[in-house]
Design an enzyme around this catalytic site. Structure first.
Site, short mmCIF file in Angstrom:
data_model
loop_
_atom_site.label_atom_id
_atom_site.label_comp_id
_atom_site.label_asym_id
_atom_site.label_seq_id
_atom_site.Cartn_x
_atom_site.Cartn_y
_atom_site.Cartn_z
N HIS A 26 0.84 -1.21 0.00
CA HIS A 26 0.00 0.00 0.00
C HIS A 26 0.87 1.27 0.00
O HIS A 26 0.64 2.21 0.74
CB HIS A 26 -0.95 0.00 1.19
CG HIS A 26 -1.93 -1.13 1.15
ND1 HIS A 26 -3.19 -1.02 0.63
CD2 HIS A 26 -1.80 -2.43 1.52
CE1 HIS A 26 -3.81 -2.19 0.71
NE2 HIS A 26 -2.98 -3.07 1.24
N TYR A 294 3.97 -4.70 10.31
CA TYR A 294 3.87 -3.27 10.03
C TYR A 294 5.03 -2.53 10.70
O TYR A 294 5.60 -1.59 10.16
CB TYR A 294 2.52 -2.70 10.49
CG TYR A 294 1.35 -3.17 9.60
CD1 TYR A 294 1.39 -4.38 8.93
CD2 TYR A 294 0.21 -2.40 9.45
CE1 TYR A 294 0.35 -4.82 8.14
CE2 TYR A 294 -0.85 -2.82 8.65
CZ TYR A 294 -0.77 -4.05 8.00
OH TYR A 294 -1.82 -4.48 7.21
C1 HEM Z 1 -0.10 -11.26 7.53
C2 HEM Z 1 -0.81 -10.54 6.63
C3 HEM Z 1 -0.40 -9.16 6.21
C4 HEM Z 1 0.83 -8.62 6.06
C5 HEM Z 1 2.19 -9.31 6.24
C6 HEM Z 1 0.65 -7.23 5.69
C7 HEM Z 1 1.69 -6.34 5.46
C8 HEM Z 1 1.54 -4.98 5.35
C9 HEM Z 1 2.61 -4.02 5.43
C10 HEM Z 1 4.08 -4.36 5.66
C11 HEM Z 1 2.06 -2.78 5.30
C12 HEM Z 1 2.78 -1.43 5.37
C13 HEM Z 1 2.78 -0.94 6.82
C14 HEM Z 1 3.46 0.39 7.04
O1 HEM Z 1 4.60 0.60 6.58
O2 HEM Z 1 2.86 1.26 7.71
C15 HEM Z 1 0.66 -2.95 5.12
C16 HEM Z 1 -0.25 -1.94 4.93
C17 HEM Z 1 -1.61 -2.14 4.77
N1 HEM Z 1 -2.29 -3.33 4.88
FE1 HEM Z 1 -1.49 -5.13 5.27
N2 HEM Z 1 -0.69 -6.96 5.62
C18 HEM Z 1 -1.38 -8.10 5.93
C19 HEM Z 1 -2.72 -8.26 5.98
C20 HEM Z 1 -3.63 -7.28 5.69
C21 HEM Z 1 -5.06 -7.43 5.77
C22 HEM Z 1 -5.79 -8.71 6.22
C23 HEM Z 1 -5.60 -6.24 5.41
C24 HEM Z 1 -7.04 -5.83 5.40
C25 HEM Z 1 -7.94 -6.31 6.27
C26 HEM Z 1 -4.51 -5.32 5.10
C27 HEM Z 1 -4.65 -4.01 4.69
C28 HEM Z 1 -3.61 -3.09 4.63
C29 HEM Z 1 -3.80 -1.69 4.33
C30 HEM Z 1 -5.10 -0.99 3.96
C31 HEM Z 1 -2.54 -1.10 4.44
C32 HEM Z 1 -2.20 0.39 4.25
C33 HEM Z 1 -2.31 1.09 5.60
C34 HEM Z 1 -1.91 2.55 5.49
O3 HEM Z 1 -2.56 3.28 4.71
O4 HEM Z 1 -0.96 2.96 6.16
N3 HEM Z 1 -3.35 -5.99 5.29
N4 HEM Z 1 0.35 -4.30 5.15
#
Ligand code: HEM
Length: 306
Positions: A26, A294
């Protein structure tokens, strides 16, 4: 042995590349100012301080799923939403969701295997469909999210998409009674897509949002889908039967683009486990893995260049 959280972020980096200063997933998004106002019915369901009815300051970040900040907005991709609500007594609470109704896998270990199966071959740039097919055959629970991702139309606007919290949480009322529920964010403007052949610029979603919000706030309704007795609450791939009761618990009014955070060294992180009193986590292994992953992404994106 490399820590699981590092391996989860490594997997994202190897799929999308490493982009200093950006989120590992994202990476491209737009930060907005918003007001979060709970409905009168919310306080009956849950004692959480932000669900008692007073309008509260919030930030909403809309995003594309890719970890490549230069990926064009028209790419076929899941979209994300993250809302940080500033609590009346200080502190914040976050919700973080996707346009997909369910997640791809049940556990972080399965996510590593799934990402390995769909990683493009570095020499050809092609995905090996046989590997993906073998993973799906062994993991039928992955099929609904994959189907939703590959059939998702191009959005007209970030504010004309429905977003889903995917994980269930336990909502505790003032009298101690509790219900599990999954949240959904439903746009007042209605859902809308544009055709694949429509000529749009690489950053049209940001521009559309600026134009849309110049006309007035865009409203999204936060709804809870209440679990029945046998609905799985710790499996983000589980599809609950249609017809579950939905309760509207808040109105999220997106008022304009925001420039007051993520500047001058301010680090903004949305963490779905940052819940307020009255909202509890389940044992869902994906939900439990997210916070540490995260944190790793934040550490990498804020590290000084070497
Ligand atoms: C183990 C499963 C998952 C991993 C490893 C993962 C990994 C990540 C990582 C590394 C980021 C960036 C975080 C940052 O730098 O602030 C991120 C952002 C995000 N993830 Fe995940 N994620 C997972 C599951 C999910 C799920 C289940 C959802 C939705 C229900 C989701 C929705 C999002 C969204 C919307 C963002 C952007 C948040 C923002 O705008 O700062 N992710 N994810």
């Amino acid at each position: 042995m490399v820590d699981l959280s590092d391996r989860l972020v490594d997997a994202l980096n190897s799929m999308y590349g490493t982009h200093p200063g950006h989120r590992a997933a994202h990476a491209k998004g737009v930060l907005c100012a918003a007001t979060f106002t709970a409905t009168p019915g919310a306080a009956v369901l849950c004692r959480a301080p932000h669900l008692q009815g007073a309008p509260l300051r919030a930030h909403v970040r809309f995003s594309n799923g890719s970890g490549d900040p230069t990926a064009p907005d028209g790419a076929r991709d899941a979209r994300g939403v993250a809302i940080k609500t500033y609590l009346p007594g200080g502190g914040t609470t976050d919700i973080v969701g996707l346009t997909l109704p369910t997640f791809f896998v049940r556990t972080p270990e399965d996510l590593l295997a799934f990402n390995a199966a769909r990683r493009p071959d570095p020499s050809t740039g092609e995905i090996d469909m046989e590997k993906v097919g073998a993973f799906l055959a062994a993991h039928p629970e992955t099929v609904p999210a994959v189907t939703a991702a590959i059939t998702a139309p191009r959005p007209e606007s970030y504010t004309r998409l429905a977003y889903h919290g995917i994980h269930a949480f336990r909502f505790v009322a003032a009298d101690g009674s509790a219900r599990h529920a999954r949240w959904h964010l439903v746009p007042d403007d209605g859902e809308s897509a544009i055709g694949d052949d429509e000529d749009v610029g690489p950053d049209y979603l940001r521009q559309e949002l600026a134009d849309r919000l110049a006309k007035g706030p865009a409203v999204l309704d936060l709804e809870l889908e209440l679990a029945e007795a046998d609905d799985p609450v710790d499996d983000p791939t589980a599809v609950w039967p249609d017809g579950r009761t939905r309760a509207r618990i808040a109105r999220v009014e997106v008022t304009g683009l925001a420039f007051d955070r993520e500047r001058d060294g301010d680090v903004l992180v949305f963490d779905p486990t940052r819940v307020a009193d009255g909202i509890e986590l389940t044992a869902d292994p994906i939900l439990r893995a997210r916070s540490d992953a995260y944190r790793v992404s934040v550490a990498r994106r804020t590290a000084a260049p070497s």
